[in-house]
Scaffold this motif. Structure first.
Motif, PDB file in Angstrom:
ATOM      1  N   LEU A  18       0.810  -1.220   0.000  1.00 55.67           N
ATOM      2  CA  LEU A  18       0.000   0.000   0.000  1.00 55.67           C
ATOM      3  C   LEU A  18       0.845   1.273   0.000  1.00 55.67           C
ATOM      4  CD1 LEU A  18      -2.814  -0.925   2.566  1.00 55.67           C
ATOM      5  CD2 LEU A  18      -2.766  -1.284   0.094  1.00 55.67           C
ATOM      6  N   TYR A  21       0.576   4.090  -2.556  1.00 59.03           N
ATOM      7  CA  TYR A  21      -0.743   4.724  -2.664  1.00 59.03           C
ATOM      8  C   TYR A  21      -1.056   5.618  -1.468  1.00 59.03           C
ATOM      9  CZ  TYR A  21      -0.963   0.953  -6.018  1.00 59.03           C
ATOM     10  OH  TYR A  21      -0.666   0.103  -7.051  1.00 59.03           O
ATOM     11  N   LEU A  22      -0.095   5.770  -0.583  1.00 62.01           N
ATOM     12  CA  LEU A  22      -0.318   6.548   0.636  1.00 62.01           C
ATOM     13  C   LEU A  22       0.453   7.855   0.602  1.00 62.01           C
ATOM     14  CD1 LEU A  22      -0.074   3.672   3.263  1.00 62.01           C
ATOM     15  CD2 LEU A  22      -2.069   5.163   2.943  1.00 62.01           C
ATOM     16  N   ARG A  27       2.255   7.098   4.762  1.00 59.26           N
ATOM     17  CA  ARG A  27       3.189   6.312   3.965  1.00 59.26           C
ATOM     18  C   ARG A  27       4.349   5.833   4.846  1.00 59.26           C
ATOM     19  NH1 ARG A  27       5.683   6.766  -1.642  1.00 59.26           N
ATOM     20  NH2 ARG A  27       3.909   8.083  -2.152  1.00 59.26           N
ATOM     21  N   ALA A 107      -6.016   3.942  -0.088  1.00 56.67           N
ATOM     22  CA  ALA A 107      -4.849   3.279  -0.661  1.00 56.67           C
ATOM     23  C   ALA A 107      -5.205   1.868  -1.130  1.00 56.67           C
ATOM     24  CB  ALA A 107      -3.727   3.223   0.376  1.00 56.67           C
TER      25      ALA A 107
END
Lengths: 356, 121
Positions: A18, A21-22, A27, A107
């Protein structure tokens, strides 16, 4: 004949999938292992540790994140016309850090769109949300509804939420304005009225009892009435209990209508018209018993087939749904009811093309 | 055709249940808000509860969750056992259910003659 599987669990191999996508700070939280993900509060007792034991990658390792494996074991094996991906990562399970949970849901949706939905035109998707922040969830529904393969919003059944509570209105409003269905699926947090029990077997027997209150909550709190275009799906809870819930709600409504006048129809009528239940896990009952249950429900429009791949209580469509059922009923279960629910008008064409 | 004087008109009121008998048969009576007198068989058509222990109520109406108005007071009979509501206008359950065995209150032909409430059977 077409075949629609309404409960297929895609997954990632690691939370770190993920990371791309963060946004920060989340993240970094995932990248550095600041959160280790959800842990199951029990040990699985099946040979495959919760999954079919044959769900293994080429190197022999257990895998639930491999599209090619899923395609070989499920989609091509059973010649599925459509497979509805329902997730296995439900950020609503986080009871704090709502911003983090909301970011994780977004995400995960982006990850699924790229790594799953794009890989096979037979996939349909479920929008994951953090239901604990309904306004943020509604924004995520609006964002992901633009994806043509997203057909429903997933509301995970946890241990402390009954979704009829008025705080969840923004979610239902967003689903309705985007012409999405709403699906409910249990999680490792789902409980019966006294917890999970003391054994995995207890916990697994209690799953239907975690889903029944969702139906009752939606009906009594007027969700069926307030959002007349919404349709609801109960996944992986079986179905043999539904007649009881319908009867009980009707009986209580006759006594208690004075308290809930926003409920405009008999609860059982709402259920017959707009509630669908996936068949898995079936209970090895006879054809006669299937037909008795369907008769008690008052319609054969309610049941839709699902395998629950890759999980251990997988239902094989050729074995779990008796071939001795009347052909019209069996067709409704295996594809027609789901095709109506998800507005899939091309099932017969697809099935014919696949047969060539 | 037999006439039965069951009570005095002054014994009846809106929202009140007045018990009486026709021979061995229990009945209940009440005055509707319209002034009409309603005489009803004294056993609930659901499971036979003694309706003299019930209550006269109304209904609620709502189009929004957790908001309601109370209406039709005096026109609804509620059973003392299960709380089922029946309309005193048409005798039918307030909650309609085509899938169930039909239930309907038994209404008697009732008139007022010189201050007496008279039922004809």
């Amino acid at each position: 004949m077409p075949l629609i599987d309404t409960d297929v669990h895609e997954s990632f191999s690691s939370l770190k999938d993920l990371v791309p996508y963060l946004q920060e700070p989340y993240r970094g939280w995932i990248a550095t292992g600041a959160w280790r993900g959800f842990s199951q509060p029990f040990a699985y007792t099946s040979p495959g540790l919760g999954n079919r034991a044959d769900v293994r990658s080429a190197d022999g390792s257990a895998s639930v994140s491999d599209y090619s494996l899923m395609r070989g074991q499920l989609i091509d094996e059973y010649d599925l016309t459509y497979a509805v991906l329902t997730g296995y990562f439900y950020p609503t399970g986080l009871k704090l850090q709502y911003g983090f949970a909301t970011a994780l849901a977004a995400a995960y949706n982006d990850y699924v769109a790229e790594h799953w939905l794009s890989k096979d035109d037979r996939f349909l998707g479920s929008i994951q949300i953090n239901a604990r922040d309904p306004e943020a969830a509604a924004r995520e529904i609006d964002r992901m509804a633009a994806h043509p393969k997203m057909r429903q919003v997933m509301l995970p059944v946890v241990d402390d939420i009954a979704y009829g509570h008025p705080m969840f209105k923004p979610i239902f409003a967003a689903a309705e304005r985007n012409r999405l269905n709403v699906a409910f699926h249990h999680t490792t947090f789902a409980q019966g009225p006294y917890g999970m029990g003391l054994h995995y077997m207890e916990r697994h027997c209690l799953i239907p009892i975690s889903l029944m209150p969702q139906i009752i909550s939606l009906v009594c709190n007027g969700v069926f009435d307030a959002y007349p275009n919404l349709r609801f799906m109960i996944l992986e809870g079986g179905f043999s209990w539904l007649p009881h819930v319908m009867w009980r709600m009707d009986r209580e409504y006759r006594q208690g209508r004075i308290e809930v006048p926003w409920l405009k129809k008999l609860p059982s009528q709402h259920c017959r018209e707009r509630l669908r239940l996936s068949t898995q896990p079936t209970e090895d009952i006879s054809t006669d018993e299937w037909m008795k249950l369907i008769d008690l429900m008052g319609t054969d429009d309610i049941l839709v087939f699902s395998t629950d791949y890759p999980h251990f209580d997988f239902d094989d469509p050729n074995a779990a749904i008796p071939k001795s059922l009347p052909s019209t009923t069996r067709e409704k279960i295996l594809w027609r009811n789901a095709a109506a629910f998800y507005e899939l008008s091309d099932c017969k064409t697809r099935a014919s093309e696949a047969a060539i | 055709m037999a006439k039965h004087v069951v009570c005095k008109l002054e014994e009846l009121d809106v929202g009140k249940i007045t018990s009486a008998r026709i021979g061995r048969s229990p009945i209940i009576l009440s005055k509707l808000p319209s002034g009409e007198i309603r005489a009803v068989g004294g056993r609930c058509p659901h499971q036979g509860a003694d309706l003299s222990y019930g209550c006269i109520s109304g209904t609620t109406a709502s189009d929004r969750l957790n908001e309601m108005t109370f209406c039709n007071f005096g026109e609804t009979l509620r059973c003392p056992w299960h709380g089922f509501s029946f309309s005193l206008i048409d005798g039918l359950p307030v909650v309609k259910d085509a899938t169930q065995m039909p239930m309907k209150l038994r209404f008697y032909d009732v008139k007022v003659e010189g201050g007496d409430v008279v039922i004809t059977t």
